[in-house]
Design a protein around this motif. Structure first.
Motif, PDB file in Angstrom:
ATOM      1  N   SER A  45      41.518  43.634  25.325  1.00 24.40           N
ATOM      2  CA  SER A  45      42.410  43.211  26.409  1.00 24.40           C
ATOM      3  C   SER A  45      41.662  42.193  27.257  1.00 24.40           C
ATOM      4  N   SER A  46      42.394  41.320  27.919  1.00 25.21           N
ATOM      5  CA  SER A  46      41.708  40.297  28.710  1.00 25.21           C
ATOM      6  C   SER A  46      42.577  39.797  29.854  1.00 25.21           C
ATOM      7  N   VAL A  47      41.891  39.248  30.854  1.00 28.18           N
ATOM      8  CA  VAL A  47      42.583  38.485  31.887  1.00 28.18           C
ATOM      9  C   VAL A  47      41.840  37.163  32.017  1.00 28.18           C
ATOM     10  N   MET A  48      42.581  36.080  31.988  1.00 29.70           N
ATOM     11  CA  MET A  48      41.996  34.750  32.151  1.00 29.70           C
ATOM     12  C   MET A  48      42.323  34.254  33.554  1.00 29.70           C
ATOM     13  N   LEU A  49      41.309  33.744  34.198  1.00 30.47           N
ATOM     14  CA  LEU A  49      41.459  33.257  35.567  1.00 30.47           C
ATOM     15  C   LEU A  49      41.112  31.770  35.584  1.00 30.47           C
ATOM     16  N   ASN A  50      42.029  30.939  36.045  1.00 32.82           N
ATOM     17  CA  ASN A  50      41.693  29.511  36.165  1.00 32.82           C
ATOM     18  C   ASN A  50      40.707  29.327  37.310  1.00 32.82           C
ATOM     19  N   LEU A  51      39.700  28.517  37.051  1.00 33.13           N
ATOM     20  CA  LEU A  51      38.685  28.244  38.078  1.00 33.13           C
ATOM     21  C   LEU A  51      39.038  26.906  38.728  1.00 33.13           C
ATOM     22  N   VAL A  62      37.626  31.594  33.596  1.00 31.04           N
ATOM     23  CA  VAL A  62      36.826  32.782  33.328  1.00 31.04           C
ATOM     24  C   VAL A  62      37.719  33.753  32.569  1.00 31.04           C
ATOM     25  N   THR A  63      37.209  34.257  31.445  1.00 35.45           N
ATOM     26  CA  THR A  63      37.956  35.295  30.734  1.00 35.45           C
ATOM     27  C   THR A  63      37.204  36.604  30.907  1.00 35.45           C
ATOM     28  N   ILE A  64      37.921  37.617  31.305  1.00 30.09           N
ATOM     29  CA  ILE A  64      37.303  38.926  31.511  1.00 30.09           C
ATOM     30  C   ILE A  64      37.834  39.869  30.438  1.00 30.09           C
ATOM     31  N   LEU A  65      36.906  40.385  29.635  1.00 32.15           N
ATOM     32  CA  LEU A  65      37.287  41.303  28.556  1.00 32.15           C
ATOM     33  C   LEU A  65      37.058  42.730  29.034  1.00 32.15           C
ATOM     34  N   SER A  66      37.970  43.595  28.664  1.00 32.04           N
ATOM     35  CA  SER A  66      37.782  44.998  29.025  1.00 32.04           C
ATOM     36  C   SER A  66      38.634  45.887  28.123  1.00 32.04           C
ATOM     37  N   ASP A  67      38.355  47.201  28.180  1.00 33.19           N
ATOM     38  CA  ASP A  67      39.161  48.151  27.389  1.00 33.19           C
ATOM     39  C   ASP A  67      40.592  48.193  27.886  1.00 33.19           C
ATOM     40  N   SER A  68      40.768  47.931  29.173  1.00 37.67           N
ATOM     41  CA  SER A  68      42.139  47.975  29.700  1.00 37.67           C
ATOM     42  C   SER A  68      42.399  46.767  30.603  1.00 37.67           C
ATOM     43  N   VAL A  69      43.659  46.371  30.657  1.00 39.24           N
ATOM     44  CA  VAL A  69      44.060  45.270  31.533  1.00 39.24           C
ATOM     45  C   VAL A  69      43.787  45.648  32.990  1.00 39.24           C
ATOM     46  N   GLU A  70      44.025  46.918  33.339  1.00 44.30           N
ATOM     47  CA  GLU A  70      43.823  47.364  34.729  1.00 44.30           C
ATOM     48  C   GLU A  70      42.378  47.133  35.157  1.00 44.30           C
ATOM     49  N   ASP A  71      41.438  47.508  34.297  1.00 47.25           N
ATOM     50  CA  ASP A  71      40.030  47.324  34.625  1.00 47.25           C
ATOM     51  C   ASP A  71      39.687  45.831  34.712  1.00 47.25           C
ATOM     52  N   ALA A  72      40.237  45.050  33.784  1.00 41.55           N
ATOM     53  CA  ALA A  72      39.979  43.599  33.815  1.00 41.55           C
ATOM     54  C   ALA A  72      40.505  43.006  35.128  1.00 41.55           C
ATOM     55  N   LEU A  73      41.660  43.482  35.590  1.00 40.57           N
ATOM     56  CA  LEU A  73      42.232  42.967  36.844  1.00 40.57           C
ATOM     57  C   LEU A  73      41.363  43.338  38.046  1.00 40.57           C
ATOM     58  N   GLU A  74      40.727  44.506  37.992  1.00 37.98           N
ATOM     59  CA  GLU A  74      39.780  44.888  39.060  1.00 37.98           C
ATOM     60  C   GLU A  74      38.613  43.909  39.076  1.00 37.98           C
ATOM     61  N   VAL A  92      38.629  40.891  38.006  1.00 37.71           N
ATOM     62  CA  VAL A  92      39.113  39.588  38.477  1.00 37.71           C
ATOM     63  C   VAL A  92      38.909  39.478  39.986  1.00 37.71           C
ATOM     64  N   LYS A  93      39.173  40.577  40.701  1.00 32.11           N
ATOM     65  CA  LYS A  93      39.011  40.547  42.163  1.00 32.11           C
ATOM     66  C   LYS A  93      37.563  40.241  42.520  1.00 32.11           C
ATOM     67  N   GLU A  94      36.618  40.876  41.784  1.00 32.86           N
ATOM     68  CA  GLU A  94      35.184  40.627  42.045  1.00 32.86           C
ATOM     69  C   GLU A  94      34.846  39.169  41.755  1.00 32.86           C
ATOM     70  N   VAL A  95      35.336  38.673  40.618  1.00 29.41           N
ATOM     71  CA  VAL A  95      35.029  37.286  40.230  1.00 29.41           C
ATOM     72  C   VAL A  95      35.532  36.326  41.304  1.00 29.41           C
ATOM     73  N   LYS A  96      36.767  36.572  41.762  1.00 31.50           N
ATOM     74  CA  LYS A  96      37.362  35.694  42.781  1.00 31.50           C
ATOM     75  C   LYS A  96      36.528  35.693  44.055  1.00 31.50           C
ATOM     76  N   LYS A  97      35.948  36.864  44.349  1.00 31.60           N
ATOM     77  CA  LYS A  97      35.158  36.987  45.583  1.00 31.60           C
ATOM     78  C   LYS A  97      33.850  36.196  45.477  1.00 31.60           C
ATOM     79  N   VAL A  98      33.195  36.251  44.303  1.00 27.01           N
ATOM     80  CA  VAL A  98      31.845  35.672  44.224  1.00 27.01           C
ATOM     81  C   VAL A  98      31.806  34.226  43.714  1.00 27.01           C
TER      82      VAL A  98
END
Ligand code: ADP
Length: 386
Positions: free
Chosen positions: A309-315, A358-370, A372-378
């Motif tokens: 599963s993944s979430v992609m975030l445009n930088l 940035v692509t965030i890979l994780s076992d679940s979309v929910e975890d990847a979305l969490e 994403v919040k960290e990535v956006k912050k830093v």
């Protein structure tokens, strides 16, 4: 051509060297294909990975024609290309994938909509108008009513050229346009389909897109989309049907609306690699770029099986900063589990410019979305200059 297929004696031309062109060229270089790129900007993203950079305007007939004459086959990473030059090159025997006639149809949102209606494919109601006068007449006669969505037939991108007209006070866009009913959107999803010349079709899993309210740009691409199995099957079936009915070879990214009643409607398509497929590089067995190369070279298409599963975030460039770029928080971001940073190599930033993803890979979309919040912050795209 076949003996040249994946060697340096094959010259593949890519029209425009933005991030999508760069990614395609990186993939082609794994096979030692010699790549050419046409772009007006000497500092374009593809510049440091392409074999041969050619400076020129992708909308200019002479530039596109001369570029085509240097290569064995040609593709493009954006729609706004000089069609007449492509058509002349095709008539002289150059292999161009996807076919310029399909590009010409897709370039025009009015013709796209007519195509869906002709082939019984679900899309929102629409009408084409030549000018503002005709809209006023339609409003007066009751043929058209507020609210509606006005779209320029050609040249729109990332929400430019689209306007929601709520009433008399919204000024109309200038140019040939079409008008659509306002869809009560529940979700926006996309499916990328690939087809080769043998007619083999593969679709990537449906993704869900969230948009930034301020910029209209895609903010996150979530894979798999949080929709029902029946909806994802339906979207893939439609994607398969659309690419087959276009008889096209290459990649087709199809954006859909799901309305509040659960209906799936085709919004628009793009015959090229797409922002909604960036995650495929890290999270699918065959990336969209690898798939496009397979389609272009008429090889068997690859597996579109999900690895993770993944979430992609445009930088995007941080508002308030313009000039030579630096990436604040890069190291901290790299420490987050499952994070893959892709930078496009653009030398300078400006507010909301697409600088990477940035692509965030994780076992679940929910975890990847969490995450994403960290990535956006830093992670912030800034410049020393303001
Ligand atoms: P672009 O080619 O600029 O991406 P789109 O046709 O995708 O243009 O429209 C941009 C955005 O505008 C869509 O993502 C959607 O949020 C909104 N939009 C477009 N058409 C409609 C419609 N008929 N009803 C409601 N919203 C729409």
């Amino acid at each position: 051509m076949i003996e040249k297929l994946v060697t340096s004696s094959l010259k593949m031309g890519v029209i425009a060297g933005g991030q999508l062109g760069k990614m395609l060229i990186q993939e082609a270089s794994r096979w030692d294909i010699t790549t050419y790129v046409l772009d007006p900007d000497e500092a374009c993203s593809a510049r440091n990975v392409v074999s041969q950079y050619v400076k020129g305007d992708v909308r200019n007939f002479d530039d596109v024609y001369a570029f085509g004459k240097q290569v064995d086959l040609l593709t493009f990473e954006l729609e706004d290309v000089n069609i007449e030059a492509l058509q002349k090159l095709k008539s002289e025997g150059l292999k161009i994938v996807p076919d310029p006639d399909i590009l010409a149809l897709i370039q025009d949102k009015g013709l796209q909509k007519e195509f869906y209606v002709k082939h019984n494919l679900p899309t929102s109601d629409f009408a084409c108008y030549e000018d503002e006068e005709q809209i006023k007449e339609a409003l007066d006669s009751g043929a058209l009513a507020y609210p509606f969505v006005q779209k320029l037939r050609k040249g729109g991108y990332d929400g430019h050229g689209v306007s929601v007209v709520k009433g008399e006070n919204t000024s109309l866009l200038k140019g040939a346009f079409m008008v659509e009913g306002l869809v009560d959107i529940e979700k926006e999803i996309a499916v990328i389909a690939a087809r080769n010349a043998k007619g083999e079709v593969r679709c990537f899993p449906a993704v869900e897109m969230t948009f930034n309210d301020e910029t209209n740009l895609v903010e996150e691409v979530i894979c798999p989309a949080n929709i029902t199995d029946a909806q994802s099957k339906e979207a893939e079936k439609l994607a398969h049907e659309i690419i087959s009915k276009f008889h096209m070879v290459g990649l087709l990214a199809i954006e859909f609306f799901i309305d509040k009643s659960g209906n799936i409607l085709i919004n628009e398509v793009a015959p090229r690699p797409h922002n909604s497929g960036h995650h495929t590089i890290d999270s699918i067995v065959t990336s969209q770029l690898k798939q496009l190369l397979r389609a272009i070279l008429d090889l068997p298409l690859g597996s579109t099986q999900l690895i993770s599963s993944s979430v992609m975030l445009n930088l995007l460039g941080e508002p308030g900063y313009e000039g030579p770029v630096y990436y604040e928080g890069f190291e901290e971001c790299m420490a987050i589990e499952g994070v893959k940073i892709h930078l496009y190599g653009k030398k300078s930033t400006r507010p909301f410019r697409k600088m990477g993803h940035v692509t965030i890979l994780s076992d679940s979309v929910e975890d990847a979305l969490e995450k994403v919040k960290e990535v956006k912050k830093v992670l912030k795209v800034k410049s020393w200059e303001k």
